[in-house]
Design a protein around this motif. Sequence first.
Motif, PDB file in Angstrom:
ATOM      1  N   ARG A 190       0.904  -1.289  -0.032  1.00 29.27           N
ATOM      2  CA  ARG A 190      -0.053   0.143   0.102  1.00 29.27           C
ATOM      3  C   ARG A 190       0.947   1.387  -0.123  1.00 29.27           C
ATOM      4  NH1 ARG A 190      -5.384  -0.893   2.152  1.00 29.27           N
ATOM      5  NH2 ARG A 190      -5.629  -2.891   2.462  1.00 29.27           N
ATOM      6  N   ASN A 191       0.265   2.537  -0.387  1.00 31.33           N
ATOM      7  CA  ASN A 191       0.960   3.789  -0.414  1.00 31.33           C
ATOM      8  C   ASN A 191       0.803   4.505   0.799  1.00 31.33           C
ATOM      9  OD1 ASN A 191      -1.770   4.628  -0.643  1.00 31.33           O
ATOM     10  ND2 ASN A 191      -1.262   5.338  -2.837  1.00 31.33           N
ATOM     11  N   GLU A 192       1.131   5.528   0.957  1.00 28.67           N
ATOM     12  CA  GLU A 192       1.252   6.216   2.289  1.00 28.67           C
ATOM     13  C   GLU A 192      -0.299   6.591   2.629  1.00 28.67           C
ATOM     14  OE1 GLU A 192       3.062   7.441  -0.445  1.00 28.67           O
ATOM     15  OE2 GLU A 192       4.750   6.960   0.101  1.00 28.67           O
ATOM     16  N   GLU A 193      -1.308   6.572   1.611  1.00 24.04           N
ATOM     17  CA  GLU A 193      -2.752   7.035   1.899  1.00 24.04           C
ATOM     18  C   GLU A 193      -3.580   5.459   2.222  1.00 24.04           C
ATOM     19  OE1 GLU A 193      -1.430   8.186  -1.135  1.00 24.04           O
ATOM     20  OE2 GLU A 193      -0.872  10.220  -0.115  1.00 24.04           O
ATOM     21  N   GLY A 194      -2.888   4.528   2.238  1.00 25.02           N
ATOM     22  CA  GLY A 194      -3.266   3.290   2.455  1.00 25.02           C
ATOM     23  C   GLY A 194      -3.942   2.471   1.220  1.00 25.02           C
ATOM     24  N   LEU A 195      -3.644   3.099   0.169  1.00 21.95           N
ATOM     25  CA  LEU A 195      -4.334   2.449  -1.227  1.00 21.95           C
ATOM     26  C   LEU A 195      -3.435   1.445  -1.697  1.00 21.95           C
ATOM     27  CD1 LEU A 195      -5.620   5.836  -2.590  1.00 21.95           C
ATOM     28  CD2 LEU A 195      -7.079   4.178  -1.472  1.00 21.95           C
ATOM     29  N   PHE A 196      -4.036   0.496  -2.481  1.00 20.70           N
ATOM     30  CA  PHE A 196      -3.350  -0.630  -2.959  1.00 20.70           C
ATOM     31  C   PHE A 196      -2.642  -0.233  -4.098  1.00 20.70           C
ATOM     32  CE2 PHE A 196      -6.931  -3.197  -1.361  1.00 20.70           C
ATOM     33  CZ  PHE A 196      -6.228  -3.826  -0.378  1.00 20.70           C
ATOM     34  N   LEU A 197      -1.148  -0.750  -4.168  1.00 22.84           N
ATOM     35  CA  LEU A 197      -0.413  -0.320  -5.677  1.00 22.84           C
ATOM     36  C   LEU A 197      -0.545  -1.473  -6.298  1.00 22.84           C
ATOM     37  CD1 LEU A 197       2.854   0.757  -3.577  1.00 22.84           C
ATOM     38  CD2 LEU A 197       1.110   2.288  -4.359  1.00 22.84           C
TER      39      LEU A 197
END
Length: 79
Positions: free
Chosen positions: A19-26
Amino acid sequence: FITGSLGVVWPWKKAIFRRNEEGLFLFDKTGNRIIDNYDRYLPAFHEPNTWIAIFLIITGALLVLWLAWAELKNKKQDE
Protein backbone atom coordinates in the motif's frame (compact mmCIF):
# COMPACT_ATOMS: atom_id res chain seq x y z
CA PHE A 1 17.19 -25.19 -0.02
CA ILE A 2 14.03 -27.27 0.28
CA THR A 3 13.33 -26.05 3.81
CA GLY A 4 13.62 -22.45 2.65
CA SER A 5 11.08 -23.00 -0.11
CA LEU A 6 8.44 -24.46 2.22
CA GLY A 7 7.11 -20.96 2.92
CA VAL A 8 6.36 -20.53 -0.77
CA VAL A 9 4.33 -23.72 -1.05
CA TRP A 10 2.68 -23.41 2.39
CA PRO A 11 -1.03 -23.92 1.64
CA TRP A 12 -2.40 -21.87 4.53
CA LYS A 13 -1.49 -18.27 3.78
CA LYS A 14 -3.12 -14.98 2.90
CA ALA A 15 -1.51 -12.38 0.67
CA ILE A 16 -0.55 -9.02 2.17
CA PHE A 17 -0.65 -6.38 -0.53
CA ARG A 18 1.63 -3.37 -0.76
CA ARG A 19 0.00 0.00 0.00
CA ASN A 20 1.03 3.62 -0.44
CA GLU A 21 1.14 6.32 2.26
CA GLU A 22 -2.63 6.90 1.97
CA GLY A 23 -3.35 3.20 2.48
CA LEU A 24 -4.39 2.55 -1.11
CA PHE A 25 -3.26 -0.59 -2.90
CA LEU A 26 -0.36 -0.36 -5.34
CA PHE A 27 -0.74 -2.04 -8.73
CA ASP A 28 1.78 -3.43 -11.19
CA LYS A 29 1.80 -2.55 -14.89
CA THR A 30 -0.74 -5.28 -15.67
CA GLY A 31 -3.24 -3.96 -13.10
CA ASN A 32 -2.70 -6.61 -10.43
CA ARG A 33 -2.18 -5.69 -6.80
CA ILE A 34 1.45 -6.03 -5.72
CA ILE A 35 2.01 -8.75 -3.12
CA ASP A 36 4.29 -7.56 -0.33
CA ASN A 37 4.34 -10.72 1.77
CA TYR A 38 2.16 -13.53 3.06
CA ASP A 39 0.48 -14.03 6.42
CA ARG A 40 1.04 -17.72 7.14
CA TYR A 41 -1.16 -19.41 9.71
CA LEU A 42 -1.97 -22.83 11.06
CA PRO A 43 -5.06 -24.42 9.57
CA ALA A 44 -8.41 -24.97 11.27
CA PHE A 45 -8.27 -28.65 12.20
CA HIS A 46 -12.04 -28.98 12.40
CA GLU A 47 -12.39 -28.48 8.63
CA PRO A 48 -12.32 -31.54 6.33
CA ASN A 49 -10.25 -29.68 3.70
CA THR A 50 -7.44 -29.36 6.23
CA TRP A 51 -7.29 -33.11 6.75
CA ILE A 52 -7.40 -33.73 3.01
CA ALA A 53 -4.44 -31.36 2.53
CA ILE A 54 -2.49 -32.99 5.38
CA PHE A 55 -3.20 -36.44 3.92
CA LEU A 56 -1.94 -35.32 0.50
CA ILE A 57 1.19 -33.75 2.04
CA ILE A 58 2.01 -36.98 3.90
CA THR A 59 1.24 -39.08 0.80
CA GLY A 60 3.58 -36.92 -1.29
CA ALA A 61 6.38 -37.19 1.27
CA LEU A 62 5.96 -40.96 1.48
CA LEU A 63 5.99 -41.21 -2.31
CA VAL A 64 9.29 -39.32 -2.49
CA LEU A 65 10.80 -41.53 0.22
CA TRP A 66 9.56 -44.67 -1.54
CA LEU A 67 11.09 -43.54 -4.84
CA ALA A 68 14.42 -42.84 -3.13
CA TRP A 69 14.31 -46.29 -1.50
CA ALA A 70 13.48 -47.96 -4.83
CA GLU A 71 16.37 -46.17 -6.52
CA LEU A 72 18.80 -47.34 -3.83
CA LYS A 73 17.50 -50.89 -4.14
CA ASN A 74 17.95 -50.83 -7.93
CA LYS A 75 21.50 -49.47 -7.61
CA LYS A 76 22.45 -52.29 -5.23
CA GLN A 77 21.02 -54.89 -7.63
CA ASP A 78 23.00 -53.42 -10.54
CA GLU A 79 26.32 -53.75 -8.69
